[in-house]
Design an enzyme around this catalytic site. Structure first.
Site, PDB file in Angstrom:
ATOM      1  N   ASN A  99      -4.991 -26.220   9.962  1.00 59.08           N
ATOM      2  CA  ASN A  99      -4.013 -26.508   8.897  1.00 59.08           C
ATOM      3  C   ASN A  99      -4.526 -25.840   7.634  1.00 59.08           C
ATOM      4  OD1 ASN A  99      -2.717 -28.165  10.675  1.00 59.08           O
ATOM      5  ND2 ASN A  99      -3.233 -30.081   9.633  1.00 59.08           N
ATOM      6  N   GLY A 100      -3.619 -25.291   6.825  1.00 55.84           N
ATOM      7  CA  GLY A 100      -4.033 -24.657   5.573  1.00 55.84           C
ATOM      8  C   GLY A 100      -3.741 -23.172   5.609  1.00 55.84           C
TER       9      GLY A 100
ATOM     10  N   GLU B 213      17.476 -37.693  -7.819  1.00 54.37           N
ATOM     11  CA  GLU B 213      16.959 -38.155  -6.530  1.00 54.37           C
ATOM     12  C   GLU B 213      18.091 -38.287  -5.506  1.00 54.37           C
ATOM     13  OE1 GLU B 213      14.302 -38.271  -5.088  1.00 54.37           O
ATOM     14  OE2 GLU B 213      14.387 -39.803  -3.545  1.00 54.37           O
TER      15      GLU B 213
ATOM     16  N   LYS C 259      18.234 -36.250  -1.989  1.00 55.56           N
ATOM     17  CA  LYS C 259      18.339 -36.917  -0.684  1.00 55.56           C
ATOM     18  C   LYS C 259      19.465 -36.302   0.115  1.00 55.56           C
ATOM     19  CE  LYS C 259      15.354 -38.468  -0.349  1.00 55.56           C
ATOM     20  NZ  LYS C 259      14.293 -38.626  -1.308  1.00 55.56           N
TER      21      LYS C 259
ATOM     22  N   GLU D   1      18.665 -32.520   1.220  1.00 50.59           N
ATOM     23  CA  GLU D   1      17.560 -32.232   2.136  1.00 50.59           C
ATOM     24  C   GLU D   1      17.824 -32.701   3.563  1.00 50.59           C
ATOM     25  OE1 GLU D   1      13.680 -34.073   1.609  1.00 50.59           O
ATOM     26  OE2 GLU D   1      14.581 -35.790   0.635  1.00 50.59           O
TER      27      GLU D   1
ATOM     28  N   LYS E 243       6.906 -33.297   6.273  1.00 50.01           N
ATOM     29  CA  LYS E 243       6.676 -34.478   5.441  1.00 50.01           C
ATOM     30  C   LYS E 243       5.750 -34.182   4.279  1.00 50.01           C
ATOM     31  CE  LYS E 243       6.944 -38.758   4.239  1.00 50.01           C
ATOM     32  NZ  LYS E 243       8.129 -39.060   3.416  1.00 50.01           N
TER      33      LYS E 243
HETATM   34  O1  M6R Z   1       3.687 -36.703  -0.640  1.00 49.82           O
HETATM   35  P1  M6R Z   1       4.287 -36.393  -1.969  1.00 49.82           P
HETATM   36  O2  M6R Z   1       4.897 -37.586  -2.646  1.00 49.82           O
HETATM   37  O3  M6R Z   1       3.318 -35.674  -2.884  1.00 49.82           O
HETATM   38  O4  M6R Z   1       5.457 -35.377  -1.668  1.00 49.82           O
HETATM   39  C1  M6R Z   1       6.165 -34.760  -2.697  1.00 49.82           C
HETATM   40  C2  M6R Z   1       7.433 -34.131  -2.181  1.00 49.82           C
HETATM   41  O5  M6R Z   1       7.132 -33.119  -1.260  1.00 49.82           O
HETATM   42  C3  M6R Z   1       8.351 -35.150  -1.497  1.00 49.82           C
HETATM   43  O6  M6R Z   1       8.644 -36.209  -2.352  1.00 49.82           O
HETATM   44  C4  M6R Z   1       9.659 -34.477  -1.060  1.00 49.82           C
HETATM   45  O7  M6R Z   1      10.379 -34.050  -2.156  1.00 49.82           O
HETATM   46  C5  M6R Z   1      10.468 -35.434  -0.186  1.00 49.82           C
HETATM   47  N1  M6R Z   1      10.753 -34.829   1.078  1.00 49.82           N
HETATM   48  C6  M6R Z   1      11.781 -35.787  -0.749  1.00 49.82           C
HETATM   49  O8  M6R Z   1      12.447 -36.713   0.030  1.00 49.82           O
END
Ligand code: M6R
Length: 607
Positions: A99-100, A480, A484, A487, A602
């Site tokens: 990963n990375g 937000e 939602k 996405e 995620k």
């Molecule tokens: O794990 P994090 O809260 O740092 O993630 C940040 C964003 O990638 C995350 O909130 C993303 O926008 C979500 N998929 C939105 O639902």
């Protein structure tokens, strides 16, 4: 954005690795692969597509008791069979999952090309596999160590070799790795979700550390071979929290968990009788926080929206300057960090690459850093000076829902805690906290009316463009709600501060266009009602999120979704929920993969 699993023990590794991959699939899902090792060699199977495609190729029983596996979200090289991990060196004896991003992979590839190495993929990871192969002289750990000294970039890696079949060598820099400690077995993973079915005892590798893992033990060292003693820690999440528990989708499960996730988030932290907040993670930093001259909140995506609510809360309750920055912009802007600047990073996963980089920037410039993080043991949680955990439980659906409300609740508590030590009176603090304590029950009552949100989705699901309008505390909620919807349902949606509509976006409004207006009772109510009139005049169809008992809104809106009354600063905790539900149902109606939307993962662990 990718997931790693490794197993070494006495059981057949394959089923453990495949179960782990399924639990990590939410982290990346364009290809997957597995490498099993025993004295006769390394056997690699990999395939583009979901884990099920890989599983279909692995029907023969396999008895190897050591192996590594990977689920990928492509960065370098398209999601094809050959670019899937694991990758092997030229001899085929060494296999790696990674990963990375190896930033200097082009230079390394040129170097290896000149040595006559033949590549079979377009990935940066294969470069690392070949480099380890070139450094190998019978000691895998040493070969990995030597290769990593030539590498710039980020990595969480697991490596196996046919010559040492009961050994996994792991290393991390900027990409998480956890080792689950079982009885005569170890499960290595990039995320506790792959470990919990086997053990809740884990060792978190820190950046710059390596582990050599056999079924008899775990040796941890720095990259320079200095031994490091690690504690075995307990993961606070349980297996049932990462399972669907009768739901078809994690997103709906997590939306419905909000009454309890918020209860857990608030539990033991607010004292109604004294009007006080207790946040153990901040106790030692209270002096700095009370004397802070400025706060910078930084985050990405949904967490950034929560941070923006935090900005409003901090300004109102603490009365100091506050700025909310996209983490991805913050580090490249030469930000001004004076003495007395506190930087708060907000992140569900605690692993988002841009947010981590912003944290590093803030640390280098001498700021006190706080984390508002969900995942205990994550990089941000470990690298901030202090912080507050959300305690909302694991969030598996790619669309962040209960983490958003948890982040807002934590920021509200931090604002009240610091505000109380400054200008906020005991009675105002008590009133604020009483309202906050009611929120979990109030979210329950919104969820009881979830069918209304579903009807909105049914009525407007064929419309390809939506607007979301809000003012004040509900402006971040408009952003937000739009995020939602886009996405997970791939409907184009834009969130705006309602008054900005007149400065351009109003041109988009055509007959029947869905315009979601957050029009709860409060200081902005009359103004948003004016905006609703403007939308109606242009033929837009108004979906209002309004306070229970407000009948005036019924005259203007085509649909009204109700939320209970609360203090204006706490409204985002309630108004976000109908918007989560609309997005969820729209995605289901459009046949989208709600929990694993296209192109997403995620946790965004690449820049
Ligand atoms: O794990 P994090 O809260 O740092 O993630 C940040 C964003 O990638 C995350 O909130 C993303 O926008 C979500 N998929 C939105 O639902």
């Amino acid at each position: 954005m990718c997931g790693i699993v490794g197993y070494v023990g006495s059981k057949p590794a394959l089923s453990i690795l495949m179960d782990g991959l399924r639990r990590l699939e939410y982290r990346g899902y364009d290809s997957a692969g597995v490498a099993l090792v025993d004295g006769s060699g390394v056997s690699v199977t990999k395939a583009a597509g979901r884990i099920s495609v890989l599983a279909a190729q692995l029907t023969e029983p396999m008895s190897q008791t050591t192996g590594i596996a990977h689920t990928r979200w492509a960065t370098h090289g398209a999601p094809t069979d050959s670019n899937a991990h694991p990758h092997t060196d030229a001899s085929g004896k060494i296999a790696i999952v990674h990963n990375g991003i190896i930033e200097n992979y082009r230079a390394l590839r040129t170097f290896l090309d000149k040595k006559g190495v033949k590549f079979t993929s377009d990935t940066d990871t294969e470069v690392l596999a070949q480099l380890i192969g070139l450094s190998y002289d019978g000691d895998l750990e040493e070969a990995v160590r030597r290769a990593l000294h030539d590498v710039a970039g980020t990595y969480g890696i697991a490596v196996v070799c046919a010559d040492q079949p009961g050994l996994i060598v792991a290393a991390r820099k900027g990409s998480p790795l956890i080792v689950g400690v079982g009885k005569d077995e170890y499960i290595l993973a990039s995320d506790a979700a792959a470990i919990l079915a086997h053990t809740s005892h884990v060792v978190y590798l820190a950046d710059g550390e390596m582990a050599s893992i056999t079924r008899d033990g775990l040796q941890t060292t720095t990259l320079d071979a200095i031994p490091v003693t690690k504690d075995i820690e307990q993961v606070e999440w349980s297996l049932d929290q990462i399972e669907l528990a009768g739901y078809d989708h994690f997103m709906l499960k997590e939306i419905n968990e909000q009454p309890t996730s918020l209860e857990t988030c608030l539990r033991g932290r607010i004292d109604l009788s004294e009007g006080q907040v207790h946040l153990g993670g901040l106790v030692d930093r209270m002096r700095d926080l009370v004397h802070a001259k400025r706060f910078i909140l930084t985050a990405c995506g949904t967490a950034w929206h929560a941070a923006l609510v935090g900005e409003y809360l901090f300004e109102e309750l603490i009365r100091v300057p506050v700025e909310t920055e996209y983490a991805s912009e913050f580090r490249y802007r030469n930000p001004i960090i004076d003495e007395g600047t506190v930087v708060i990073v907000v992140s569900q996963s605690g692993e988002t690459a841009d947010t981590l980089a912003a944290l590093e920037e803030a640390r280098q410039r001498g700021a006190l850093t706080l984390g508002v993080v969900n995942v205990v043991g994550s990089s941000i949680a470990r690298e901030t000076d202090a912080g507050v955990f959300l305690h909302v439980g694991p969030e598996i659906g790619v669309a962040s829902t209960k983490a958003f409300t948890g982040q807002v609740a934590v920021l509200a508590m931090i604002a009240c805690l610091i505000g109380r030590r400054k200008h906020l009176s005991a009675s105002n603090a008590a009133q604020f906290l009483e309202a906050l304590a009611k929120v979990p029950d109030q979210t329950r009552s919104i969820l009881d009316q979830a069918d209304e949100a579903k009807k909105v989705a049914e009525r407007y699901v064929d419309r390809e463009n939506w607007l979301y309008l809000g003012r004040g505390y509900n402006y971040p909620v408009a952003l937000e709600g739009a995020l939602k919807l886009k996405e997970i349902s791939y409907i184009h949606a834009e969130g705006l501060p309602a008054a900005e509509m007149k400065h351009g976006p109003i041109a988009l409004i055509t007959e029947g266009m869905p315009v979601v207006c957050i029009a709860t009772k409060g200081t902005q109510y009359d103004r948003i009602m004016n905006n609703i009139e403007e939308v109606r005049t242009r033929g837009g169809s108004v979906i209002a999120v309004a306070t229970e008992g407000d009948h005036a809104i019924e005259e203007l809106a085509d649909v009204v979704l109700r939320v209970p009354d609360t203090l204006e600063p706490l409204q985002p905790l309630l108004t976000a929920i109908p918007l989560q539900l609309i997005a969820f149902h729209a995605a289901v109606l459009r046949g989208c993969n709600v929990d694993k939307p296209r192109n997403l993962a995620k946790s965004v662990t690449v820049e």
